[in-house]
Design a protein around this motif. Structure first.
Motif, PDB file in Angstrom:
ATOM      1  N   GLY A 163      17.612 -10.171   9.513  1.00  0.00           N
ATOM      2  CA  GLY A 163      17.758  -9.095   8.581  1.00  0.00           C
ATOM      3  C   GLY A 163      16.497  -8.065   8.857  1.00  0.00           C
ATOM      4  O   GLY A 163      16.203  -8.283  10.120  1.00  0.00           O
ATOM      5  N   ILE A 164      16.459  -7.069   8.175  1.00  0.00           N
ATOM      6  CA  ILE A 164      15.289  -6.142   8.423  1.00  0.00           C
ATOM      7  C   ILE A 164      14.276  -6.272   7.520  1.00  0.00           C
ATOM      8  O   ILE A 164      14.193  -6.442   6.510  1.00  0.00           O
ATOM      9  CB  ILE A 164      16.124  -4.535   8.019  1.00  0.00           C
ATOM     10  N   LEU A 165      13.043  -6.319   8.537  1.00  0.00           N
ATOM     11  CA  LEU A 165      11.679  -6.201   7.737  1.00  0.00           C
ATOM     12  C   LEU A 165      11.164  -4.970   7.291  1.00  0.00           C
ATOM     13  O   LEU A 165      11.617  -3.701   7.840  1.00  0.00           O
ATOM     14  CB  LEU A 165      10.546  -6.833   8.836  1.00  0.00           C
ATOM     15  N   ILE A 166      10.765  -4.918   5.978  1.00  0.00           N
ATOM     16  CA  ILE A 166      10.339  -3.715   5.319  1.00  0.00           C
ATOM     17  C   ILE A 166       9.091  -3.635   4.825  1.00  0.00           C
ATOM     18  O   ILE A 166       8.730  -4.583   4.194  1.00  0.00           O
ATOM     19  CB  ILE A 166      11.276  -3.689   3.951  1.00  0.00           C
ATOM     20  N   PRO A 167       8.059  -3.000   5.620  1.00  0.00           N
ATOM     21  CA  PRO A 167       6.779  -2.910   5.121  1.00  0.00           C
ATOM     22  C   PRO A 167       6.546  -2.464   3.533  1.00  0.00           C
ATOM     23  O   PRO A 167       7.079  -1.269   3.348  1.00  0.00           O
ATOM     24  CB  PRO A 167       6.144  -1.911   6.221  1.00  0.00           C
ATOM     25  N   VAL A 168       5.830  -3.209   2.897  1.00  0.00           N
ATOM     26  CA  VAL A 168       5.624  -2.782   1.443  1.00  0.00           C
ATOM     27  C   VAL A 168       4.230  -2.354   1.381  1.00  0.00           C
ATOM     28  O   VAL A 168       3.303  -2.983   1.419  1.00  0.00           O
ATOM     29  CB  VAL A 168       5.947  -3.771   0.628  1.00  0.00           C
ATOM     30  N   ARG A 169       4.120  -0.928   0.979  1.00  0.00           N
ATOM     31  CA  ARG A 169       2.782  -0.316   1.135  1.00  0.00           C
ATOM     32  C   ARG A 169       2.344   0.190  -0.318  1.00  0.00           C
ATOM     33  O   ARG A 169       2.905   0.308  -1.297  1.00  0.00           O
ATOM     34  CB  ARG A 169       2.863   1.191   1.996  1.00  0.00           C
ATOM     35  N   ASP A 170       0.904   0.117  -0.295  1.00  0.00           N
ATOM     36  CA  ASP A 170       0.141   0.362  -1.621  1.00  0.00           C
ATOM     37  C   ASP A 170      -0.168   1.758  -1.829  1.00  0.00           C
ATOM     38  O   ASP A 170       0.384   2.680  -1.117  1.00  0.00           O
ATOM     39  CB  ASP A 170      -1.249  -0.335  -1.508  1.00  0.00           C
ATOM     40  N   MET A 171      -0.768   2.303  -2.512  1.00  0.00           N
ATOM     41  CA  MET A 171      -1.097   3.552  -2.936  1.00  0.00           C
ATOM     42  C   MET A 171      -1.723   4.349  -1.962  1.00  0.00           C
ATOM     43  O   MET A 171      -1.887   5.723  -1.854  1.00  0.00           O
ATOM     44  CB  MET A 171      -1.884   3.863  -4.529  1.00  0.00           C
ATOM     45  N   ARG A 172      -2.462   3.796  -0.690  1.00  0.00           N
ATOM     46  CA  ARG A 172      -2.971   4.296   0.240  1.00  0.00           C
ATOM     47  C   ARG A 172      -2.269   4.461   1.538  1.00  0.00           C
ATOM     48  O   ARG A 172      -2.692   4.506   2.573  1.00  0.00           O
ATOM     49  CB  ARG A 172      -4.386   3.787   0.272  1.00  0.00           C
ATOM     50  N   ALA A 204       4.595  -9.922  -6.160  1.00  0.00           N
ATOM     51  CA  ALA A 204       5.835  -8.759  -6.145  1.00  0.00           C
ATOM     52  C   ALA A 204       5.101  -7.577  -6.065  1.00  0.00           C
ATOM     53  O   ALA A 204       4.987  -7.092  -7.256  1.00  0.00           O
ATOM     54  CB  ALA A 204       6.835  -9.242  -7.277  1.00  0.00           C
ATOM     55  N   TRP A 205       4.633  -6.970  -5.043  1.00  0.00           N
ATOM     56  CA  TRP A 205       3.980  -5.877  -4.886  1.00  0.00           C
ATOM     57  C   TRP A 205       4.919  -4.557  -5.039  1.00  0.00           C
ATOM     58  O   TRP A 205       6.152  -4.580  -5.010  1.00  0.00           O
ATOM     59  CB  TRP A 205       3.577  -5.572  -3.339  1.00  0.00           C
ATOM     60  N   THR A 206       4.208  -3.578  -5.598  1.00  0.00           N
ATOM     61  CA  THR A 206       4.817  -2.184  -6.088  1.00  0.00           C
ATOM     62  C   THR A 206       4.794  -1.467  -4.645  1.00  0.00           C
ATOM     63  O   THR A 206       4.052  -1.919  -3.726  1.00  0.00           O
ATOM     64  CB  THR A 206       4.006  -1.425  -6.863  1.00  0.00           C
ATOM     65  N   HIS A 207       5.112  -0.483  -4.433  1.00  0.00           N
ATOM     66  CA  HIS A 207       5.517   0.225  -3.060  1.00  0.00           C
ATOM     67  C   HIS A 207       5.634   1.834  -3.285  1.00  0.00           C
ATOM     68  O   HIS A 207       6.314   2.125  -4.247  1.00  0.00           O
ATOM     69  CB  HIS A 207       6.506  -0.134  -2.179  1.00  0.00           C
ATOM     70  N   LEU A 208       4.685   2.525  -2.386  1.00  0.00           N
ATOM     71  CA  LEU A 208       4.636   3.892  -2.621  1.00  0.00           C
ATOM     72  C   LEU A 208       5.166   4.533  -1.478  1.00  0.00           C
ATOM     73  O   LEU A 208       4.818   4.328  -0.309  1.00  0.00           O
ATOM     74  CB  LEU A 208       3.394   4.442  -3.162  1.00  0.00           C
ATOM     75  N   ALA A 209       6.011   5.420  -1.716  1.00  0.00           N
ATOM     76  CA  ALA A 209       6.705   6.155  -0.697  1.00  0.00           C
ATOM     77  C   ALA A 209       6.506   7.738  -0.561  1.00  0.00           C
ATOM     78  O   ALA A 209       7.187   8.236  -1.734  1.00  0.00           O
ATOM     79  CB  ALA A 209       8.129   6.006  -0.587  1.00  0.00           C
ATOM     80  N   GLY A 210       5.608   8.281   0.147  1.00  0.00           N
ATOM     81  CA  GLY A 210       5.178   9.733  -0.099  1.00  0.00           C
ATOM     82  C   GLY A 210       4.004   9.787  -0.835  1.00  0.00           C
ATOM     83  O   GLY A 210       3.320   8.854  -1.065  1.00  0.00           O
ATOM     84  N   LYS A 211       3.638  11.062  -0.724  1.00  0.00           N
ATOM     85  CA  LYS A 211       2.051  11.335  -1.299  1.00  0.00           C
ATOM     86  C   LYS A 211       2.116  11.710  -2.778  1.00  0.00           C
ATOM     87  O   LYS A 211       3.101  12.616  -3.077  1.00  0.00           O
ATOM     88  CB  LYS A 211       1.513  12.333  -0.607  1.00  0.00           C
ATOM     89  N   PRO A 212       1.326  11.206  -3.625  1.00  0.00           N
ATOM     90  CA  PRO A 212       1.401  11.439  -5.165  1.00  0.00           C
ATOM     91  C   PRO A 212       1.216  13.003  -5.444  1.00  0.00           C
ATOM     92  O   PRO A 212       0.455  13.570  -4.873  1.00  0.00           O
ATOM     93  CB  PRO A 212       0.183  10.477  -5.743  1.00  0.00           C
TER      94      PRO A 212
END
Length: 353
Positions: free
Chosen positions: A191-200, A234-242
């Motif tokens: 499968g595909i590994l997906i990095p799950v990123r925090d607010m930074r 179960a982390w949240t994930h942010l894509a892009g700058k707020p």
């Protein structure tokens, strides 16, 4: 008084026990699953259960009530009668399985450093690159997201290369010690590994998008049941700058695709029912200036009563926190907002070609 354990109730209900050394298993949810689905997870260590699809959850007595329709207030008496507790001698607390010692999770800086080192030594299979292209991602997007293919063998040698960077796998979900005490990384299906990123933008954990499966396509990378391993929240994930407005959707990969195709900043929860860490993330984002949230969950929330119930709880949370909020609605022929945006972009490209 003798304690009733999750293993007792599961045996009475005729549900499967976890295999040797494991602390949880998945069973069919009586609320929302079909005959072949298994979304309800029973955790025998914490003695709780939760369905990843409809969100039904609880403890030992709640599980019995859910499967037998017994009134919650009558569960203890009925279980005592069926288990004949009054006729059995007192016993020492015991488990029907070996409970591994779970390692405390490492702090975010070490998780980010270790995961970054791991991803730097992995590649991306052509089939996985094609899959991501078909979702609308360019090679540049893929490189920036750092998506990689799940390693399937020689993982101890792979982790040795990670250790050479100075990273420390201790307390990083997915890493564990072999019988020879070498560090290794979990073996799972392709499968595909997906990095799950925090607010930074730091990597909190990894998700795996499995190939060739219809049920539970996305799995958290965890080593909780292995020596020296630990669980993955179960982390949240942010894509892009707020900015002042963000989009809220389900799943890190979906958030990444929406952001890549539209430029919108997207916050992802693991599922519409998985809102445990959402309030914490929203509190931080509000400090960064976010004032409005547009939800963009898959269109099945319109017809799925269990998803609708979770959606209503989400709306109540946003209201309590003082956000302005609304909902994106699109052509229901497309399940997700990512599918809809990509279809529109491809149609525009075809017209202009």
């Amino acid at each position: 008084m003798e304690r009733i354990r999750m293993t007792d109730v599961v045996s009475l209900l005729g549900l499967p026990q976890p295999s040797a050394g494991r602390i949880s298993c998945y069973v069919r949810c009586p609320c929302c699953d079909g005959e072949r689905d298994k979304h309800l997870n029973i955790n025998f260590k914490k003695e709780v259960f939760r369905c990843a699809k409809c969100g039904v959850s609880g403890g030992i007595f709640d599980l019995y009530s859910l499967f037998t329709s017994t009134d919650r207030d009558r569960v203890w008496r009925e279980l005592a009668e069926r288990l004949r507790l009054n006729e059995r001698p007192m016993r020492a607390e015991s488990r029907d399985y070996q409970q591994p010692v779970e390692t405390p999770i490492a702090d975010i800086s070490m998780r980010h450093r270790t995961y970054s080192a791991l991803l730097s030594v992995l590649g991306l299979a052509n089939a996985h690159r094609d899959n991501l292209h078909n979702r609308g991602l360019s090679d540049r997007d893929i490189a920036q997201l750092d998506y990689k293919s799940m390693p399937l063998s020689n993982n101890s040698e792979l982790v040795h290369r990670v250790l050479e960077t100075g990273a420390d796998p201790q307390g990083v979900p997915g890493f564990f010690r072999t019988k020879a005490r070498w560090w290794s990384f979990v073996h799972q299906r392709s499968g595909i590994l997906i990095p799950v990123r925090d607010m930074r933008g730091r990597i909190q954990g990894l998700q795996l998008r499995l190939d060739n499966t219809e049920n539970r396509k996305f799995r958290w990378i965890s080593s909780v049941e292995l020596t020296g391993g630990c669980c993955s929240p179960a982390w949240t994930h942010l894509a892009g700058k707020p900015g002042k407005m963000i989009v809220l959707t389900e799943g890190p990969m979906k958030a990444d695709v929406i952001h890549a195709l539209s430029g919108l900043t997207v916050l992802a929860v693991p599922g519409v029912n998985a809102l445990q860490r959402l309030e914490e993330a929203l509190t931080e984002l509000r400090k960064q200036g976010v004032r409005e949230i547009k939800t963009a969950f898959d269109m099945d929330y319109v017809t799925n009563c269990y998803v609708q119930s979770a959606y209503e709880k989400l709306m109540a949370l946003l209201g309590r926190m003082g956000f302005r909020y609304g909902t994106y609605v699109w052509d229901p022929r497309y399940k997700g907002l990512d599918d809809f945006i990509w279809a529109r972009l491809k149609a525009d490209l075809d017209r202009n070609s």
